[in-house]
Structures are given as C-alpha cells and as structure tokens.
Design an enzyme around this catalytic site. Structure first.
Site, PDB file in Angstrom:
ATOM      1  N   LYS A  13       0.821  -1.210   0.000  1.00 47.60           N
ATOM      2  CA  LYS A  13       0.000   0.000   0.000  1.00 47.60           C
ATOM      3  C   LYS A  13       0.862   1.269   0.000  1.00 47.60           C
ATOM      4  O   LYS A  13       0.518   2.246  -0.656  1.00 47.60           O
ATOM      5  CB  LYS A  13      -1.031   0.017   1.124  1.00 47.60           C
ATOM      6  CG  LYS A  13      -0.463  -0.006   2.515  1.00 47.60           C
ATOM      7  CD  LYS A  13      -1.572  -0.063   3.543  1.00 47.60           C
ATOM      8  CE  LYS A  13      -1.034   0.014   4.960  1.00 47.60           C
ATOM      9  NZ  LYS A  13       0.073  -0.924   5.291  1.00 47.60           N
ATOM     10  N   ARG A  85      -6.495   2.824  10.882  1.00 46.10           N
ATOM     11  CA  ARG A  85      -6.154   1.434  11.174  1.00 46.10           C
ATOM     12  C   ARG A  85      -7.106   0.834  12.198  1.00 46.10           C
ATOM     13  O   ARG A  85      -7.009  -0.349  12.496  1.00 46.10           O
ATOM     14  CB  ARG A  85      -4.734   1.370  11.753  1.00 46.10           C
ATOM     15  CG  ARG A  85      -3.650   0.982  10.744  1.00 46.10           C
ATOM     16  CD  ARG A  85      -2.332   1.074  11.481  1.00 46.10           C
ATOM     17  NE  ARG A  85      -1.287   0.258  10.952  1.00 46.10           N
ATOM     18  CZ  ARG A  85      -0.334   0.681  10.125  1.00 46.10           C
ATOM     19  NH1 ARG A  85      -0.367   1.902   9.661  1.00 46.10           N
ATOM     20  NH2 ARG A  85       0.632  -0.117   9.754  1.00 46.10           N
ATOM     21  N   ARG A 124      12.281  -6.018   2.721  1.00 44.74           N
ATOM     22  CA  ARG A 124      11.972  -4.611   2.434  1.00 44.74           C
ATOM     23  C   ARG A 124      13.110  -3.684   2.841  1.00 44.74           C
ATOM     24  O   ARG A 124      13.703  -3.827   3.898  1.00 44.74           O
ATOM     25  CB  ARG A 124      10.699  -4.220   3.189  1.00 44.74           C
ATOM     26  CG  ARG A 124      10.348  -2.768   3.012  1.00 44.74           C
ATOM     27  CD  ARG A 124       8.913  -2.512   3.290  1.00 44.74           C
ATOM     28  NE  ARG A 124       8.565  -2.629   4.698  1.00 44.74           N
ATOM     29  CZ  ARG A 124       7.342  -2.395   5.161  1.00 44.74           C
ATOM     30  NH1 ARG A 124       6.372  -2.087   4.326  1.00 44.74           N
ATOM     31  NH2 ARG A 124       7.086  -2.507   6.443  1.00 44.74           N
ATOM     32  N   ARG A 157      13.755  -1.589   8.274  1.00 45.56           N
ATOM     33  CA  ARG A 157      13.004  -1.054   9.408  1.00 45.56           C
ATOM     34  C   ARG A 157      13.132  -1.949  10.639  1.00 45.56           C
ATOM     35  O   ARG A 157      13.145  -3.173  10.518  1.00 45.56           O
ATOM     36  CB  ARG A 157      11.527  -0.899   9.037  1.00 45.56           C
ATOM     37  CG  ARG A 157      11.270   0.357   8.257  1.00 45.56           C
ATOM     38  CD  ARG A 157       9.876   0.448   7.731  1.00 45.56           C
ATOM     39  NE  ARG A 157       8.833  -0.031   8.628  1.00 45.56           N
ATOM     40  CZ  ARG A 157       7.533   0.078   8.369  1.00 45.56           C
ATOM     41  NH1 ARG A 157       7.137   0.652   7.241  1.00 45.56           N
ATOM     42  NH2 ARG A 157       6.640  -0.385   9.208  1.00 45.56           N
ATOM     43  N   ARG A 168       2.298  -7.436  14.317  1.00 45.63           N
ATOM     44  CA  ARG A 168       1.608  -6.497  13.413  1.00 45.63           C
ATOM     45  C   ARG A 168       0.484  -7.208  12.659  1.00 45.63           C
ATOM     46  O   ARG A 168      -0.577  -6.633  12.427  1.00 45.63           O
ATOM     47  CB  ARG A 168       2.618  -5.872  12.447  1.00 45.63           C
ATOM     48  CG  ARG A 168       3.471  -4.809  13.149  1.00 45.63           C
ATOM     49  CD  ARG A 168       4.783  -4.578  12.458  1.00 45.63           C
ATOM     50  NE  ARG A 168       4.645  -3.940  11.178  1.00 45.63           N
ATOM     51  CZ  ARG A 168       5.546  -4.023  10.198  1.00 45.63           C
ATOM     52  NH1 ARG A 168       6.637  -4.747  10.368  1.00 45.63           N
ATOM     53  NH2 ARG A 168       5.366  -3.403   9.065  1.00 45.63           N
TER      54      ARG A 168
HETATM   55  P1  AMP Z   1       3.617   1.483   8.653  1.00 43.68           P
HETATM   56  O1  AMP Z   1       4.796   2.271   8.157  1.00 43.68           O
HETATM   57  O2  AMP Z   1       2.321   1.936   8.076  1.00 43.68           O
HETATM   58  O3  AMP Z   1       3.827  -0.005   8.527  1.00 43.68           O
HETATM   59  O4  AMP Z   1       3.519   1.781  10.226  1.00 43.68           O
HETATM   60  C1  AMP Z   1       4.579   1.455  11.104  1.00 43.68           C
HETATM   61  C2  AMP Z   1       4.109   1.495  12.538  1.00 43.68           C
HETATM   62  O5  AMP Z   1       3.672   2.826  12.870  1.00 43.68           O
HETATM   63  C3  AMP Z   1       2.919   0.605  12.869  1.00 43.68           C
HETATM   64  O6  AMP Z   1       3.301  -0.744  13.121  1.00 43.68           O
HETATM   65  C4  AMP Z   1       2.377   1.302  14.128  1.00 43.68           C
HETATM   66  O7  AMP Z   1       3.208   1.034  15.243  1.00 43.68           O
HETATM   67  C5  AMP Z   1       2.559   2.770  13.764  1.00 43.68           C
HETATM   68  N1  AMP Z   1       1.381   3.303  13.038  1.00 43.68           N
HETATM   69  C6  AMP Z   1       1.305   3.706  11.743  1.00 43.68           C
HETATM   70  N2  AMP Z   1       0.067   4.128  11.428  1.00 43.68           N
HETATM   71  C7  AMP Z   1      -0.662   3.982  12.559  1.00 43.68           C
HETATM   72  C8  AMP Z   1      -2.026   4.230  12.874  1.00 43.68           C
HETATM   73  N3  AMP Z   1      -2.899   4.679  11.956  1.00 43.68           N
HETATM   74  N4  AMP Z   1      -2.443   3.961  14.140  1.00 43.68           N
HETATM   75  C9  AMP Z   1      -1.591   3.508  15.085  1.00 43.68           C
HETATM   76  N5  AMP Z   1      -0.301   3.236  14.855  1.00 43.68           N
HETATM   77  C10 AMP Z   1       0.172   3.471  13.601  1.00 43.68           C
END
Ligand code: AMP
Length: 225
Positions: A13, A85, A124, A157, A168
């Site tokens: 995404k 989310r 990644r 990451r 996750r």
């Molecule tokens: P992502 O880069 O989208 O995979 O997000 C990495 C991490 O950021 C997630 O595993 C959460 O810990 C935090 N995170 C990102 N977006 C959200 C959200 N909408 N609500 C809560 N935590 C978030």
C-alpha cells in the site's frame, strides 16, 4: 482526490500510495513515515510512539489522530497510507472531513494472504531521506543498497523483524480488518488483488483514479511509474 489505502503490512500500500501521489502531484500522508520522522526528531510524541512501533503495536490514537489532523489541514487532496487502522480512527477521520466539508472518494484495499507477506517484509528496504520503498528481490534499487532517487544508504526497518511482524499481523486481523466491512457499507471500498506485480497493480490503481476523476469531470491519463 482523497483516497485511503488499506492493506496488511507488506501488502504494497505504501508503494502504491507513493506512485499515485506522485502522478497526481498531491501529498501522500503515511502515518508510519510521520511517526518515524517524529521519533527521529525526538519530539515527546515521537519518543512515546517509538516504544509502540518497535514492538509492532499500534501507537495511541491521540498521537496519530493529531498528526493526521495537521497533515490534512494543509490541503483538500491527499492519499492516506496506513491511516485509519482502527474503527475509532475511521470515524474520527469521517468527522474531521465533515468539519472540512469533504469526503473520501475511495478506499482502496489491497488484498494479499498474510502468509505470503513475511518474505516481502523481511526483504523490504527503505530510504531514510525520501521514504522510497524497495525490496531486495521484487523491487531492487539500481545500485545495491542505495536509493535510486537520493543515493542514500537504504535501511531495514526495526519493526520488520519476525517477532514484530507476527504482532503487526495479529493487530491487523483484529483491529484493521473490520474497516473493510465499514467502508463496504459506505460504498467506498474497492478491493484489488495485491499478489500481482507492482506495475500491474499501479496500472489498475491508475484506471480507478481515471474513472473517479471522470465522475468529477476531470480528464487525464496516468503513467504507471
Ligand atoms: P507502517 O509504516 O504503516 O507499517 O507503520 C509502522 C508502525 O507505525 C505501525 O506498526 C504502528 O506502530 C505505527 N502506526 C502507523 N500508522 C498507525 C495508525 N494509523 N495507528 C496507530 N499506529 C500506527
């Protein structure tokens, strides 16, 4: 155009959101990127968020919603990636948009079986400068370990480790999948098969945007990448 990209971690995404935001010339708002930036800067919210992110847990709504509220107040078009989310975030987003007299044009859900995603996540690579996303096998940079755009050293990451990935996925299943029904009921959900190549999915996303823009009376065509 106001689009939300929904999908499990590693579904692509973020990659699709970047491609389409660039084509449309509108901001891609990734809550993950915003939170990582805040953590790198050492802001109080960022430092608190980092504890949750490292474990693969969701950052408290109060922190995330504030970041999104600020980011979307800068313009009336955006691509949201990684937000909402939870159902609570989704209803808050509806309220914030309603206050601005706006609504979402579409929610694009990228559907990929979770068991195929561990390999994607463990390969990644991300650019610390422009947040571009690569994969060691499926989308390698032209020069090993370096970003095509800025030449920066790519990094893996901290939450792309087996323990954090499992957590996750559990959170995604429990807290985020209810959003699929939520947006289906609202009539804004479009589901894509995310097991195809990046370019195939981008082409389909481009077609969706063209159709949505036609509905809005805009005519353009999009390069895929
Ligand atoms: P992502 O880069 O989208 O995979 O997000 C990495 C991490 O950021 C997630 O595993 C959460 O810990 C935090 N995170 C990102 N977006 C959200 C959200 N909408 N609500 C809560 N935590 C978030």
């Amino acid at each position: 155009m106001r689009i939300v990209f929904l999908g499990p971690p590693g579904s692509g995404k973020g990659t699709q959101a970047q491609v389409i935001a660039r084509s449309l010339g509108i901001p891609q708002i990734s809550t993950g990127d915003l939170l990582r930036e805040a953590a790198d800067k050492g802001t109080p919210a960022g430092t608190k968020a980092q504890e949750y992110m490292e474990r693969g847990a969701l950052v408290p709504d109060s922190i995330v919603i504030e970041l999104v509220r600020e980011a979307i107040s800068n313009g009336d078009q955006f691509i949201l990636d990684g937000f909402p989310r939870t159902l609570e975030q989704a209803t808050t987003l509806d309220d914030v948009l309603e206050e601005m007299n706006l609504a979402l044009d579409a929610v694009i859900s990228i559907d990929v079986p979770l068991d195929s995603l561990v390999e994607r996540l463990s390969g990644r690579l991300t650019c610390p400068e422009c947040n571009a996303i690569y994969h060691t096998s499926y989308n390698p940079p032209r020069q090993k370990g370096l970003c095509d755009t800025c030449g920066e050293d790519l990094y893996q990451r901290a939450d792309d480790t087996p323990g954090a990935i499992t957590h996750r996925f559990e959170i995604y299943k429990k807290q985020t999948t209810p959003l699929i029904q939520y947006y289906k009921d609202k009539g804004t959900l479009i589901t894509l098969d995310g097991t195809r190549s990046i370019d195939e999915i981008s082409a389909e996303v481009g077609g969706i945007i063209t159709r949505l823009e036609k509905d809005h009376g805009v005519q353009r065509s999009y390069p895929s990448r």
